[in-house]
Design a protein around this motif. Structure first.
Motif, PDB file in Angstrom:
ATOM      1  N   ILE A   1     -33.905  14.253  45.919  1.00 49.67           N
ATOM      2  CA  ILE A   1     -34.021  14.837  44.649  1.00 49.67           C
ATOM      3  C   ILE A   1     -33.057  14.194  43.536  1.00 49.67           C
ATOM      4  N   GLU A   2     -32.023  15.071  43.790  1.00 48.29           N
ATOM      5  CA  GLU A   2     -30.972  14.078  43.228  1.00 48.29           C
ATOM      6  C   GLU A   2     -30.794  12.482  42.820  1.00 48.29           C
ATOM      7  N   GLU A   3     -31.396  11.791  43.931  1.00 52.78           N
ATOM      8  CA  GLU A   3     -31.123  10.448  44.104  1.00 52.78           C
ATOM      9  C   GLU A   3     -32.300   9.487  43.219  1.00 52.78           C
ATOM     10  N   LYS A   4     -33.507  10.843  42.734  1.00 49.93           N
ATOM     11  CA  LYS A   4     -34.293  10.150  42.654  1.00 49.93           C
ATOM     12  C   LYS A   4     -34.598  10.543  41.194  1.00 49.93           C
ATOM     13  N   ILE A   5     -33.506  11.891  40.817  1.00 48.68           N
ATOM     14  CA  ILE A   5     -34.378  11.565  39.499  1.00 48.68           C
ATOM     15  C   ILE A   5     -33.584  11.159  38.372  1.00 48.68           C
ATOM     16  N   PRO A   6     -32.309  10.101  38.372  1.00 48.47           N
ATOM     17  CA  PRO A   6     -32.875   9.242  37.435  1.00 48.47           C
ATOM     18  C   PRO A   6     -33.747   7.976  37.297  1.00 48.47           C
ATOM     19  N   GLU A   7     -33.959   7.322  38.681  1.00 44.67           N
ATOM     20  CA  GLU A   7     -35.134   6.344  38.482  1.00 44.67           C
ATOM     21  C   GLU A   7     -36.610   7.017  38.193  1.00 44.67           C
ATOM     22  N   ILE A   8     -37.097   8.748  38.134  1.00 46.24           N
ATOM     23  CA  ILE A   8     -38.196   9.109  36.765  1.00 46.24           C
ATOM     24  C   ILE A   8     -37.935   9.411  35.418  1.00 46.24           C
ATOM     25  N   LEU A   9     -36.390   9.492  34.770  1.00 40.54           N
ATOM     26  CA  LEU A   9     -36.017  10.384  33.364  1.00 40.54           C
ATOM     27  C   LEU A   9     -35.879   8.544  33.446  1.00 40.54           C
TER      28      LEU A   9
END
Ligand SMILES: Nc1ncnc2c1ncn2[C@@H]1O[C@H](COP(=O)(O)OP(=O)(O)OP(=O)(O)O)[C@@H](O)[C@H]1O
Ligand SMILES: [Mg+2]
Length: 225
Positions: free
Chosen positions: A113-121
């Motif tokens: 989740i922590e890794e993916k969130i910047p990409e999604i945002l």
């Protein structure tokens, strides 16, 4: 996506009568219905949540969605990101926490989740608002969180249930620009709406429904309900 011979009804109130719709991968389509005529019901049907009276439909293989096992249905749903009409955001939490919560509920690990969130945002232009509380955001920004949530499984298809319904023209344009961008990245976009401004501006394929039937289906269409 191919849906054929769909009859969808509540009791004897028909939402769709023996209707066929085919949408190719990568298309951008508006589905136009007047208020209260079945947009939300149709979307529920597509994600396997409201069983039609009769139907035949499939997204990838020629397989009936309503014959899926629970596991197959879960996989099928992960490939469709829905921007819901009543987007339930946690207003006293941050943007990041709202997306993280949706991912936790879906069973993703904290590290992922922590890794993916910047990409999604960043895909929804909210990276700079990551630690902002939802209650401090504009309506348009808040709606972009609901798009971020629709993107968590990186679906091929995004369905919007009146995604500009509560927005002023400026924010509505912003949301449509974002959806156009996602379409350019290869996602199939299906938007149920009765917002004539956006439909007339974007000149996409427009399918119009009236009294349970398709009354028109045009490329580069406009709003004609
Ligand atoms: N669970 C239900 N049982 C019976 N009738 C229902 C149910 N859900 C919706 N309806 C009726 O079906 C019709 C279509 O509802 P639906 O919510 O799909 O429309 P909509 O186009 O999404 O409306 P809106 O523009 O208000 O969001 C309405 O007349 C509604 O009252
Ligand atoms: Mg609705």
């Amino acid at each position: 996506m191919k849906v054929e011979h769909i009859t969808l009804a509540y009791g004897n109130k028909n939402i769709l009568k023996d209707t066929n719709i085919q949408i190719a991968p990568g298309e951008f389509v508006f589905l136009i219905w007047s208020s209260g005529s079945g947009k939300t019901s149709f979307i529920k049907m597509l994600i396997g949540d409201l069983k039609p009276k009769s139907w035949k439909f499939s997204i990838k293989e020629d397989k009936d969605v309503y014959a899926y096992t629970e596991k197959e249905l879960l996989a099928y749903r992960r490939n469709i990101g829905v921007i819901f009409q009543d987007y339930k955001l946690l207003r006293s939490k941050t943007v990041r926490e709202n997306v993280a919560f949706a991912m936790e509920v879906s069973g993703y690990k904290d590290s992922y989740i922590e890794e993916k969130i910047p990409e999604i945002l960043s895909r929804v232009w909210l990276l700079n608002k990551k630690e902002s509380f939802v209650e401090t955001l504009s309506w348009g920004e808040a709606q972009r969180i609901s798009i971020a949530r629709a993107l968590i499984h990186d679906p091929e298809i995004i369905i919007g249930d009146e995604p500009t319904g509560n927005l002023d023209p400026h924010n509505a344009e912003d949301i449509m620009n974002l959806l156009t961008e996602l379409n350019k990245q290869g996602k199939t976009i299906i938007i149920a709406t009765h917002d004539d401004r956006i439909v007339n501006r974007l000149k996409k394929r427009v399918i119009t429904f009236k009294d349970g039937k398709i009354t028109s289906d045009r490329e580069n269409g406009g709003y004609e309900l």
